[in-house]
Design a protein around this motif. Structure first.
Motif, PDB file in Angstrom:
ATOM      1  N   TYR B 230       3.208   0.764  -4.019  1.00  0.00           N
ATOM      2  CA  TYR B 230       4.640   1.116  -3.913  1.00  0.00           C
ATOM      3  C   TYR B 230       5.311   0.339  -2.791  1.00  0.00           C
ATOM      4  N   ARG B 236       8.892  -0.104  -9.448  1.00  0.00           N
ATOM      5  CA  ARG B 236       8.889  -0.457 -10.871  1.00  0.00           C
ATOM      6  C   ARG B 236       7.709  -1.343 -11.279  1.00  0.00           C
ATOM      7  N   ASN B 237       6.892  -1.679 -10.306  1.00  0.00           N
ATOM      8  CA  ASN B 237       5.740  -2.528 -10.635  1.00  0.00           C
ATOM      9  C   ASN B 237       4.748  -1.783 -11.510  1.00  0.00           C
ATOM     10  N   ILE B 241       3.189   2.138 -11.132  1.00  0.00           N
ATOM     11  CA  ILE B 241       3.363   3.161 -12.180  1.00  0.00           C
ATOM     12  C   ILE B 241       2.000   3.621 -12.691  1.00  0.00           C
TER      13      ILE B 241
END
Lengths: 277, 290
Positions: B230, B236-237, B241
């Motif tokens: 994070y 959004r990587n 996730i």
């Protein structure tokens, strides 16, 4: 006259005692026959009377496919109380039950105690066959070949005996004997991921295992290179640990399976040749 | 005429012999059945009994013995339903019938059919005080198994401590009562709440320390991986996730697992004491009816 009449009656009932289980055995009711023999056993203490009853009961279990129970029954027979001719018959049956129960070293032990001069020709041949098959299972190839050739000469006539003998000698050539994979070599090869499985006869599975190991190692190295230390260590290292040692366990399993199959196929091949009619 | 008289005279012993022969055969069958059961050949005994023609007149006086032996053979092979069925076919007022009913009641208790077991115990007319106290002992066992402590307190008032064969078991049941009545079971909700705060602590509360530490480490590692991704790659990587989802699954699993662990531990505790009670109420049966 009354006395004679009653004596005859009692005589009839005495002979009928063993006649009834024998008739059950002959008619195929093996379970009930075994129980009736056990009934007679429960009323007898003399070894000379017990032995034939135990033998018949063991035969019932053999016919029912309960070979371990047959083995137990045979173990209770007092061989010292038997004449030599009966010892041979009983020992052969006991050895046969041992073979069917998978106790191959017991077969050799039992048949070693037989005096071949007390055996009939048929019994002699059957004993030799049992020994040949058992030596095969125990992987004592030289003794198995000797016994197999001896059996072949006893039961097959020329020219069939010659062709089977040539076949057997061919089977037992050192190059054609079952080549079992070495556990020591497998333990060394499995240090390299996938090589153990390939050695155990599954090259594609070995390649897959190698790819898995490489994938986890690469992932871990790539993550650490890009400063993702926690991800690289825990995912890469832990995953690698699982697939690497999983491969070890899998190699051991595949090796045992391969060796069992190779041995089994060879024994079946020899059995088919020996029992050819 | 003389010859006719002679043949007539001869026929009587022959007929008598035939009848005696049938009774002897039946007695021999019963003896042999008893032999099979006492020598441990239970399946053979059942097979043999199934082949007997029990409708024959000669068997009438031996039916109780046959039913009992068959029941005993089934009991020894742990086929308790069939054992109870044959035990209950014996005549109630005989000594064999009393023994059979006690064992039948025990079989029902063992299978957790307490109502049936209790009914059999209640229905027995018992001849002596030792058997009456034995019945109370069995009923006390049922009360403990049901965790009905008030009923146990009522029944144990009938324990006299007079009989050696019963006193030790009575003492043990009293001990179990002391433990079970004061035991406070662990709460799954507390375990869940603890695991939500510190993953793994709920399992430690349940008594599974190793599992708790393992859950703590696995959640901590996944949390660390998620935070690392994070911070370095953003929310959004794909890796953030992926590991975030994995952490969520493990976290929820840890909470649920802690709650289940407490239930398992409680069940294990109850199961241990149920087995002790069943074992201990069985001993006097074997001692008295040896």
């Amino acid at each position: 006259m009354i006395f004679i009449f009653l004596c005859v009656l009692s005589l009839i009932s005495a002979t009928a005692q063993t006649g009834y289980p024998d008739s059950l055995l002959a008619s195929g009711d093996y379970r009930l026959a075994s129980l009736e023999y056990e009934r007679l056993i429960s009323k007898t203490t003399e070894a000379r009377e017990l032995n034939p009853l135990r033998y018949q009961r063991a035969k019932c279990f053999k016919l029912l496919g309960e070979y371990s129970r047959a083995q137990v029954e045979f173990s209770k027979i007092s061989y010292w109380a038997l004449p030599d001719s009966l010892v041979a018959v009983y020992k052969y049956e006991e050895a046969l039950c041992d073979y069917l129960a998978g106790s191959f070293s017991n077969v050799i032990f039992q048949t070693d105690q037989l005096d071949s001069s007390a055996l009939t020709n048929d019994l002699n041949a059957n004993v030799t066959l049992l020994r040949a098959l058992s030596y095969n299972e125990l992987m004592e190839w030289d003794k198995a070949l000797q016994a197999a050739l001896l059996y072949n000469r006893k039961v097959h006539s020329l020219p069939l005996a010659d062709s089977i003998a040539n076949l057997l000698v061919d089977y037992y050539q050192p190059k054609k004997l079952p080549r079992l994979k070495s556990e020591k070599k497998a333990n060394i090869y499995r240090m390299v991921p996938g090589l153990g499985q390939a050695y155990a006869g599954r090259p594609i599975e070995g390649l897959f295992n190698f790819s898995l190991n490489a994938a986890f190692l690469s992932f871990g190295a790539y993550q650490i290179w890009h400063h993702y230390y926690i991800t690289g260590y825990f995912v890469g290292a832990l995953g690698l640990n699982k697939v690497y040692f999983g491969g070890h366990a899998r190699t051991a399993f595949l090796l045992n399976k391969h060796n069992y199959k190779v041995r089994k196929d060879f024994c079946e091949k020899v059995k088919t040749a020996l029992l050819y009619r | 005429m003389r010859l006719l008289l002679f043949c007539l005279l001869l026929s009587f012993p022959v007929m008598g012999l035939a009848q005696t022969d049938d009774s002897l055969k039946v007695r021999e069958d019963v003896r042999f059945t008893h032999y099979l059961v006492t020598s441990g050949q239970y399946n053979d005994a059942i097979y043999f009994i199934n082949h007997l023609d029990l409708n024959r007149t000669s068997f009438k006086s031996y039916l109780d013995s046959i039913y009992f032996l068959k029941g005993w053979a089934y009991y020894s092979t742990k086929t308790l339903d069939s054992a109870s069925h044959y035990f209950l076919l014996t005549t109630p007022q005989t000594s064999l019938g009393v023994k059979s009913r006690f064992f039948s009641a025990y079989n029902y208790i063992y299978k957790r059919n307490f109502a049936e077991g209790d009914q059999i115990l209640q229905s027995m007319a018992l001849p002596d005080s030792q058997l009456i106290e034995l019945r109370f002992l069995q009923q006390a066992g049922i009360a403990l198994l049901n965790r009905n402590f008030s009923e146990f307190e009522q029944i144990r008032g009938n324990f006299t401590d007079k009989w050696y064969s019963l006193s030790e078991t009575e003492g043990k049941l009293n001990d179990y009562y002391d433990i079970l009545s004061t035991k406070r079971m662990k709460s799954p909700w507390i375990a869940g709440a603890m695991s939500m705060i510190v993953p793994g602590s709920g399992k430690i509360y349940a008594g599974k320390v190793g599992e708790g530490i393992s859950a703590l480490f696995s959640n901590a590692i996944l949390a660390g991986i998620t935070i690392e991704n994070y911070r370095k790659a953003g929310p959004r990587n794909f890796k953030t996730i992926f590991f975030g989802s994995l952490f969520t699954i493990f976290y929820c699993g840890n909470v649920y697992g802690s709650m289940i662990s407490v239930q398992v531990v409680n069940n294990e505790f109850n199961s241990i004491y149920d087995n002790k009670i069943l074992f201990d109420i069985h001993i006097p049966l074997r001692t008295i009816f040896n």
